[in-house]
Scaffold this active site. Sequence first.
Site, PDB file in Angstrom:
ATOM      1  CG  ASP A 162      40.850  37.291  40.816  1.00  0.00           C
ATOM      2  OD1 ASP A 162      41.695  37.867  40.368  1.00  0.00           O
ATOM      3  OD2 ASP A 162      40.800  36.246  41.402  1.00  0.00           O
ATOM      4  CG  HIS A 322      45.114  31.411  46.057  1.00  0.00           C
ATOM      5  ND1 HIS A 322      44.237  30.167  45.983  1.00  0.00           N
ATOM      6  CD2 HIS A 322      43.907  32.144  45.922  1.00  0.00           C
ATOM      7  CE1 HIS A 322      42.952  30.339  46.038  1.00  0.00           C
ATOM      8  NE2 HIS A 322      42.753  31.677  45.959  1.00  0.00           N
ATOM      9  CB  VAL A 350      45.948  36.725  46.110  1.00  0.00           C
ATOM     10  CG1 VAL A 350      45.942  37.091  47.416  1.00  0.00           C
ATOM     11  CG2 VAL A 350      46.781  35.347  45.945  1.00  0.00           C
ATOM     12  CG  HIS A 351      39.810  37.022  46.036  1.00  0.00           C
ATOM     13  ND1 HIS A 351      38.942  36.178  46.571  1.00  0.00           N
ATOM     14  CD2 HIS A 351      40.232  36.741  44.763  1.00  0.00           C
ATOM     15  CE1 HIS A 351      38.630  35.503  45.446  1.00  0.00           C
ATOM     16  NE2 HIS A 351      39.407  35.936  44.388  1.00  0.00           N
TER      17      HIS A 351
HETATM   18 FE   FE2 Z   1      41.200  32.747  40.968  1.00  0.00          FE
END
Ligand code: FE2
Length: 459
Positions: A162, A322, A350-351
């Site tokens: 990401d 998420h 998921v960040h």
């Molecule tokens: Fe994504």
Amino acid sequence: MAAIAQSIALLLFLSLAYLSHGGITSRFMRKLEASVDMPAEAFPPPSGHNAPEQVHITQGDRNGRGVIISWVTPLSPKPNVVRYWAADSDEDHDHTVRSRITTYKYYNYTSGFIHHATISDLEYDTKYFYEIGSGDAKRRFFFTTPPMVGPDVPYTFGIIGDLGQTYDSNQTFEHYYSNSKGQAVLFVGDLSYADNHPFHDNRKWDTWGRFVEKSTAYQPWIWTAGNHEMDFAPELGENTPFKPFTHRYHVPYKSAQSSSPLWYSIKRASAYIIVLSSYSAYGTYTPQYQWLKNEFTKVKREETPWLIVMLHSPWYNSYDYHYMEGESMRVMFEPWFVENKVDLVLSGHVHAYERSERVSNVRYNITNRLSTPIRDINAPMYVTIGDGGNIEGLANQFTEPQPNYSAFREASFGHALLEIKNRTHAYYTWHRNHDNEPVAADSLWIYNRYWYPEDESSQ
Ligand SMILES: [Fe+2]
């Protein structure tokens, strides 16, 4: 003195970590300003007429003797030749291979000429130079092929997800780049975040390609498709999912007998790497399901002890973001992962960062109430590492209390390294951006599920 230092270290640890019913929730807080994209001017095209840009390489065959070299030329498709030679031989002993050229349109954007050239039958463990472009636009790079596939071949992978192209992305990228250990990157999806801009501004795919070039031109990045690769926008007349991604990033799916570039596998050194697509059909009878079912029969742990799976949407995720999105794929495939003793599952989406215990949740059958994950010595360890630093910012809300399956979680940007030592041991470290690269905010020895199926958490 040693005792005082130990006490201080313990106090520091306790101030950072909050022990709950489950594992550790690190309370380390990073700054919470919005993540902003770096300006396009930060990534000017290289100088020279029709200069090749956005150069990136990935594994080009089953075993690591092939490389796919990709690049973009802005003005004309020619020259479309790669010249390459072994670094320890004379430059006159060069070879050439031609690229296949593709272009695409997306709404009001037209791509440059996208080149993909596959070099095969290289020597293992050998440094090669390669050159693309001509005249004042000639550019030279190099890469090193992996050692021959085998059970005790040490190899170090970087793990990034990401990423995007913000100032935080830059910190993650530079951190990884500054460490000389990583030999290839396992990228768990969501590359440029072009789709977060009006009309999915595809110029963001170009700036991203330039941003990461100083790593991707020199070592292979192994690609996974994330939701930001879909670029599905019927309101713009764009009805073909994954169009920009699949034009720009080629993978060796045919040598894995896959029918789609969105799921495939490779062998590299002592690892067997399976890449899945969270955003393609995976129900019973679908092409991805059929392929994966057959895939596990091909894995020989005597040859490749380490079985690693990459998929974008995590199955075990205790953030508020998420949450449960990976659940339907987990239900489909988790029994196979446990039966086949997958060592490690890498996800993004998921960040933030999270690492699981070895758990499984495969007993449930609608009526038996056995729906709680349990410790399982045959189960994979799940790592969520969607913390590259993209424009959407950090996921900093946890579900509480921390579930038992969650060993460590922290809402910070960073990347990880997996140092495979031999068939039994690999050293895993996660590096948050706020520390210096040598500092590992989370680390452990990972034991191979086939050759040394001990419980790491009890050591
Ligand atoms: Fe994504």
